[in-house]
Motif scaffolding. Structure first.
Motif: not given
Length: 546
Positions: A143-146, A148-172
């Motif tokens: 998703r492209k962000q507009p 502005s003065s408060g947002n200098a980049s149209p794209y950002h880094l996003y992350w999420q913690r998930v659980m796969e087969h009983g093992t925790p993972y960090l996805v970004a």
């Protein structure tokens, strides 16, 4: 009959001791439970807070390091790729990015010059793929962000913690600014999860140890607190049993020590008061006994004189002046009344001193009642309902005293005819004396056996001593029996005497001569009371209450 009764008392005492021990244990258990709950709550709260703080610290530290490294790799390596890279370039760059210090998997997505979507994975074709990235994360990354003065980049880094087969993972994921591939990162958090599990086990063991320690501490505290309370309970029971010299050992200056001192002071004051009362009671009994004894000597002389005067009154010669005849008769009657009063007082003092004893004999109850009635010339006024041959081991003289008082009061204050019925109920002899008078007022019934009780203050004087019914009750008690007073539904008062058939265990004395004991009826005949009916007719408090 003695052994079962004693066994029942022992069983009841054992039950009381068991109940006391149960209550004592219950209080101890409550203290331990309260200590345990407080310790458990504190330990669980502390462990929970410690686990949550450590978990956030570990995960946040690892997560920040991985995301910072991934973002730097995207800027340096993925940002160096051309806008339309080849498959080999994507694959090579993804491998280089995965070789960073954090050791995560990388997936790069871009389009070549023909517009075909290319994928470069550091784990090869069977490793990290786009399907492993949550759809919500892919949407946020693309998703492209507009700007502005408060947002200098149209794209950002996003992350999420998930659980796969009983093992925790960090996805970004993030996109290269200014055009270039989109990069995704997958980092396993299994080492951190193992560390957190170890921490949870350690905190759980610490909580269990804290609970055990609190239980031991509660047990020690309960013992410290409850021992003085238990000693106080034992001392109170001993005090209630009459052991007035019971005292508690006082140690310390806390509230329990103050309670022990208060108990000792109260026990000491009670012992002194009881001792004073006992001394006064003994002094009173000695005074009455001495007074009665001293009165007997002059009364003997006075009685002899009155008997002479009475003979003169009854003689045909008329030796007494008619003017003083009423005074002489008053002196004779009052002398008899005083004589009866002295005898009753001496009998009361014997009961109070505990020196009264039974002289038992095998008595035919019907014959004894008949003798009592005949000796006092009451045969025409009393109906007897009793079967012959009903025997009991009793003291004939004391039984005669009881019967004379009950029947005499019924004749004087009740209505004729007076009925005396005898029946056998179990191991008891039940003798009921009923009349047809107005009955006894309800407020007077509880006091008819009290000494010198008078229901009406306007009648302070009566022909009796006012002690008859109380002496009758004492004689019934020494036999192991009882007397009750009530009003009959048909009218009149009913006095019910209950005596055991065998009173050999009630403090009896064996007869030394082996001859039958002289009954009260025989003594009444000897004293010439058979015609006047003086004894019993006014001897009881009942003479004062109707």
């Amino acid at each position: 009959m003695t052994e079962p009764h004693g066994g029942l008392r022992g069983w009841a005492a054992g039950r009381r001791g068991t109940v006391s021990r149960l209550r004592f244990t219950s209080l101890r258990l409550r203290l331990v439970v309260v200590f345990g709950l407080v310790a458990l709550t504190a330990a669980v709260s502390a462990s929970g807070i410690a686990y949550w703080l450590n978990r956030e610290a570990v995960l946040t530290r690892t997560q920040d390091a991985v995301l910072r490294d991934f973002q730097q790799e995207m800027q340096n390596r993925a940002g160096a790729l051309p806008v339309r890279p080849t498959q080999d370039e994507l694959q090579h760059t993804a491998g280089q990015m995965a070789g960073s210090s954090q050791r995560f998997s990388v997936l790069l997505v871009a389009q070549d010059a023909n517009g075909t979507t290319l994928y470069g994975s550091s784990d090869g074709l069977s490793g990290f793929s786009l399907e492993d990235v949550p759809a919500s994360l892919r949407t946020a990354v693309n998703r492209k962000q507009p700007v502005s003065s408060g947002n200098a980049s149209p794209y950002h880094l996003y992350w999420q913690r998930v659980m796969e087969h009983g093992t925790p993972y960090l996805v970004a994921g993030t996109r290269v600014i200014g055009g270039g591939p989109t990069g995704y990162m997958l980092k396993s958090l299994e080492p951190e999860a193992k560390d957190l599990n170890s921490l949870a086990w350690s905190l759980g063991i610490a909580t269990a140890l804290a609970l055990v320690g609190s239980a031991l501490l509660a047990q020690a505290a309960a013992t410290t607190v409850l021992k003085p309370v238990h000693r106080l309970g034992v001392a109170a029971r001993r005090l209630g049993e009459g052991r007035l010299d019971t005292r508690l050992r006082v140690s310390g200056t806390d509230e329990l020590a103050d309670l022990s001192r208060t108990f000792n002071n109260a026990a000491e004051a009670l012992e002194k008061r009881v001792a004073d009362m006992a001394a006064r009671d003994d002094s009173s009994r000695r005074f009455v006994a001495d007074m009665s004894h001293e009165l007997r000597t002059p009364l003997t002389a006075i009685t002899a004189v009155t008997e002479v005067l009475e003979e003169e009154l009854d003689s045909e010669s008329g030796g007494i002046d008619p003017m003083i005849e009423p005074a002489v008769r008053l002196v004779v009657s009052e002398t008899r009344r005083l004589n009866d009063l002295v005898e009753n007082l001496m009998e009361v003092t014997r009961f109070d001193a505990g020196t009264a004893r039974l002289v038992l004999d095998d008595v035919d109850v019907a014959d004894q009642i008949t003798a009592c009635i005949d000796a006092r010339a009451w045969l025409d006024a009393v109906e007897l309902d009793a079967d012959r041959g009903l025997h009991a081991l009793l003291d004939p003289r004391r039984l005669d005293v009881i019967l004379a008082n009950l029947i005499g009061n019924a004749l004087k204050h009740g209505g004729s005819p007076v009925r005396v019925s005898v029946r056998e109920v179990g191991d008891e002899i039940v003798i009921a004396v009923s009349d047809h008078g107005p009955g006894i007022p309800e407020d007077v019934l509880p006091h008819v056996f009290d000494r010198f009780f008078k229901a009406s203050a306007s009648r302070p004087r009566s022909e009796g001593s006012g002690l008859g019914l109380s002496i009758a009750m004492a004689n019934a008690h020494i036999h192991g029996g009882d007397i009750t007073a009530a009003n009959s539904p048909e009218g009149g008062a009913v006095f019910t005497l209950r005596l055991p058939r065998d009173t050999s265990g009630a403090g009896a004395e064996p007869q030394e001569t082996g001859e039958p004991a002289e009954s009260g009826a025989e003594r009444a005949r000897e004293r010439g009371q058979g015609e006047s009916g003086e004894r019993g007719a006014g001897d009881g408090p009942e003479g004062e209450v109707r």
